[in-house]
Write a protein that holds these residues in place. Structure first.
Motif, PDB file in Angstrom:
ATOM      1  N   MET A  66       0.857  -1.196   0.000  1.00  0.00           N
ATOM      2  CA  MET A  66       0.000   0.000   0.000  1.00  0.00           C
ATOM      3  C   MET A  66       0.888   1.239   0.000  1.00  0.00           C
ATOM      4  O   MET A  66       1.667   1.451   0.926  1.00  0.00           O
ATOM      5  CB  MET A  66      -0.920  -0.005   1.227  1.00  0.00           C
ATOM      6  CG  MET A  66      -1.923   1.121   1.234  1.00  0.00           C
ATOM      7  SD  MET A  66      -3.228   0.890   2.465  1.00  0.00           S
ATOM      8  CE  MET A  66      -2.298   0.879   3.984  1.00  0.00           C
ATOM      9  N   ASP A  67       0.798   2.046  -1.047  1.00  0.00           N
ATOM     10  CA  ASP A  67       1.666   3.200  -1.220  1.00  0.00           C
ATOM     11  C   ASP A  67       0.975   4.456  -0.703  1.00  0.00           C
ATOM     12  O   ASP A  67      -0.136   4.781  -1.118  1.00  0.00           O
ATOM     13  CB  ASP A  67       2.018   3.352  -2.696  1.00  0.00           C
ATOM     14  CG  ASP A  67       3.024   4.459  -2.941  1.00  0.00           C
ATOM     15  OD1 ASP A  67       3.549   4.996  -1.963  1.00  0.00           O
ATOM     16  OD2 ASP A  67       3.268   4.778  -4.117  1.00  0.00           O
ATOM     17  N   TYR A  84      -3.688   6.922  -0.144  1.00  0.00           N
ATOM     18  CA  TYR A  84      -2.999   5.663  -0.398  1.00  0.00           C
ATOM     19  C   TYR A  84      -3.581   5.002  -1.634  1.00  0.00           C
ATOM     20  O   TYR A  84      -4.720   5.269  -2.037  1.00  0.00           O
ATOM     21  CB  TYR A  84      -3.113   4.723   0.807  1.00  0.00           C
ATOM     22  CG  TYR A  84      -4.516   4.284   1.136  1.00  0.00           C
ATOM     23  CD1 TYR A  84      -5.076   3.147   0.569  1.00  0.00           C
ATOM     24  CD2 TYR A  84      -5.303   5.015   2.038  1.00  0.00           C
ATOM     25  CE1 TYR A  84      -6.368   2.751   0.869  1.00  0.00           C
ATOM     26  CE2 TYR A  84      -6.588   4.633   2.343  1.00  0.00           C
ATOM     27  CZ  TYR A  84      -7.118   3.497   1.754  1.00  0.00           C
ATOM     28  OH  TYR A  84      -8.407   3.106   2.047  1.00  0.00           O
ATOM     29  N   SER A  85      -2.788   4.149  -2.238  1.00  0.00           N
ATOM     30  CA  SER A  85      -3.258   3.350  -3.370  1.00  0.00           C
ATOM     31  C   SER A  85      -3.105   1.884  -3.023  1.00  0.00           C
ATOM     32  O   SER A  85      -2.144   1.493  -2.340  1.00  0.00           O
ATOM     33  CB  SER A  85      -2.465   3.682  -4.646  1.00  0.00           C
ATOM     34  OG  SER A  85      -1.094   3.371  -4.475  1.00  0.00           O
ATOM     35  N   ILE A  86      -4.039   1.082  -3.466  1.00  0.00           N
ATOM     36  CA  ILE A  86      -4.019  -0.342  -3.176  1.00  0.00           C
ATOM     37  C   ILE A  86      -4.489  -1.101  -4.419  1.00  0.00           C
ATOM     38  O   ILE A  86      -5.374  -0.630  -5.144  1.00  0.00           O
ATOM     39  CB  ILE A  86      -4.912  -0.665  -1.953  1.00  0.00           C
ATOM     40  CG1 ILE A  86      -4.759  -2.130  -1.547  1.00  0.00           C
ATOM     41  CG2 ILE A  86      -6.361  -0.311  -2.212  1.00  0.00           C
ATOM     42  CD1 ILE A  86      -5.423  -2.458  -0.214  1.00  0.00           C
ATOM     43  N   GLU A  87      -3.884  -2.243  -4.675  1.00  0.00           N
ATOM     44  CA  GLU A  87      -4.245  -3.024  -5.857  1.00  0.00           C
ATOM     45  C   GLU A  87      -5.330  -4.031  -5.509  1.00  0.00           C
ATOM     46  O   GLU A  87      -5.182  -4.842  -4.593  1.00  0.00           O
ATOM     47  CB  GLU A  87      -3.026  -3.754  -6.417  1.00  0.00           C
ATOM     48  CG  GLU A  87      -3.323  -4.549  -7.685  1.00  0.00           C
ATOM     49  CD  GLU A  87      -2.116  -5.290  -8.218  1.00  0.00           C
ATOM     50  OE1 GLU A  87      -2.265  -6.483  -8.575  1.00  0.00           O
ATOM     51  OE2 GLU A  87      -1.027  -4.687  -8.252  1.00  0.00           O
ATOM     52  N   ILE A  88      -6.439  -3.956  -6.229  1.00  0.00           N
ATOM     53  CA  ILE A  88      -7.543  -4.902  -6.066  1.00  0.00           C
ATOM     54  C   ILE A  88      -7.917  -5.414  -7.455  1.00  0.00           C
ATOM     55  O   ILE A  88      -8.231  -4.629  -8.354  1.00  0.00           O
ATOM     56  CB  ILE A  88      -8.761  -4.243  -5.393  1.00  0.00           C
ATOM     57  CG1 ILE A  88      -8.403  -3.760  -3.980  1.00  0.00           C
ATOM     58  CG2 ILE A  88      -9.930  -5.220  -5.328  1.00  0.00           C
ATOM     59  CD1 ILE A  88      -9.545  -3.082  -3.255  1.00  0.00           C
ATOM     60  N   ASP A 138      -5.225  -0.546  -9.628  1.00  0.00           N
ATOM     61  CA  ASP A 138      -4.805   0.351  -8.553  1.00  0.00           C
ATOM     62  C   ASP A 138      -5.937   1.313  -8.212  1.00  0.00           C
ATOM     63  O   ASP A 138      -6.375   2.103  -9.061  1.00  0.00           O
ATOM     64  CB  ASP A 138      -3.560   1.143  -8.970  1.00  0.00           C
ATOM     65  CG  ASP A 138      -2.309   0.276  -9.005  1.00  0.00           C
ATOM     66  OD1 ASP A 138      -2.263  -0.706  -8.245  1.00  0.00           O
ATOM     67  OD2 ASP A 138      -1.401   0.576  -9.795  1.00  0.00           O
TER      68      ASP A 138
END
Length: 247
Positions: free
Chosen positions: A1-2, A134-138, A142
Motif C-alpha cells: 500500500m503506497d 494511499y493506493s491499493i491493488e484490487i 490500482d
C-alpha cells in the motif's frame, strides 16, 4: 500500500516562547532539514457544502439458524461534500489550506456525515476521522484514496428527518459547517483567531511521532471534535439587485 510520504515527524519539547506554547510538532525531511513549529489549533474553522445527499442502506443477515428469521439492518445518513472557507464571508479570513503531515499535498476531500443518534452515540455530538492518501491493488487495478477528512455530526431523529425533508424539497441554498477544538489540527502560533494553513495528524501508523525520551507529551490526533455547528440558509430574493424600488 503506497502512501507517498516523506520525512518524519518530531515532537520538540522545547520552545523559544514558553509563554505562548510549550511544545510543537516539526517535520524533518529526508535530508534532515527541520520545518516549522506546529501547535494544536483550537479556534474555529469553516467549510462550505457544495453538495448534499441523502443515503439509506438496508440489509439482512441470518444468525446461522436455517429456520430463524433474518435480522434487518437499516442505516440512514446525510452526507455533504465540503470545501474550506465560508461562503458568507467575502474576505480571505476563513480560506484555510490543509495538508497532512509528511506530505506537501493540499487536502481537497472534506466530507460531513450527519447520522441519527443511537445508543452508542448518545453521549457525544461529533467526531472527526481522516486518512493519508494511499493506493491499493484490487483485482489487478490500482485504487487511489485521496487525503481525506470526515466530520461526523449526530442529531436526534426529529432533527435528522427535518433536515431530510429540507434537502428533498430543495429548501437549502447555503450550508456552512463550523468546527472548533479539533484534535489533530495543527498550525503555527498566531495572535489571531484565524489561520491560513493547517497540518493534520491522523491516528494511523504513517503518522508516528518521534518523542524524545523523558517527554510525557501525547500529541492530539484526529478523533475528538470539541465543537461542530451546521448553519443552513434559505434565500428568497424579493427585489432584483440594482433595480430601483417601486414608489
Amino acid at each position: 500500500m503506497d502512501m507517498e510520504l516523506h520525512g518524519k515527524i518530531f515532537l520538540n519539547p522545547k520552545s523559544e516562547y514558553n509563554s505562548l506554547y510549550k511544545w510543537s510538532l516539526q517535520e524533518v525531511d529526508d535530508n534532515g532539514a527541520v520545518g516549522d513549529h506546529y501547535i494544536p489549533w483550537g479556534f474555529s474553522l469553516y467549510f462550505t457544502a457544495i453538495e448534499l445527499n441523502i443515503g439509506e442502506r438496508i440489509g439482512a443477515q441470518d444468525d446461522g439458524d436455517p429456520d430463524g428469521a433474518m435480522t434487518m439492518n437499516v442505516e440512514r445518513r446525510i452526507t455533504a461534500t465540503l470545501v474550506p472557507g465560508d461562503v458568507r464571508d467575502t474576505s480571505d479570513r476563513h480560506k484555510t489550506v490543509y495538508s497532512m503531515f509528511r506530505t506537501s499535498r493540499i487536502i481537497s476531500n472534506f466530507q460531513l456525515s450527519i447520522e441519527p443518534l443511537n445508543k452508542v452515540d448518545q453521549r457525544r455530538n461529533g467526531k472527526v476521522w481522516g486518512t493519508v492518501s494511499y493506493s491499493i491493488e484490487i483485482d489487478f487495478e490500482d485504487l487511489v484514496t485521496p487525503d481525506t477528512v470526515v466530520f461526523y455530526l449526530y442529531v436526534d431523529m426529529d432533527t435528522f428527518e427535518r433536515l431530510e425533508r429540507k434537502i428533498s424539497a430543495l429548501q437549502i441554498d447555503e450550508a456552512v459547517v463550523r468546527v472548533g477544538r479539533v484534535d489533530g489540527f495543527y498550525a503555527e502560533w498566531s495572535p489571531e483567531i484565524s489561520t491560513s494553513f493547517v497540518k493534520v495528524l491522523t491516528q494511523g501508523t504513517e503518522h508516528e511521532v518521534e518523542i524524545p525520551e523523558g517527554c510525557d507529551v501525547n500529541p492530539p490526533r484526529l478523533g475528538t471534535l470539541g465543537e461542530i455547528e451546521l448553519y443552513l440558509r434559505r434565500a428568497n430574493n424579493l427585489v432584483e439587485r440594482g433595480r430601483p424600488p417601486v414608489e
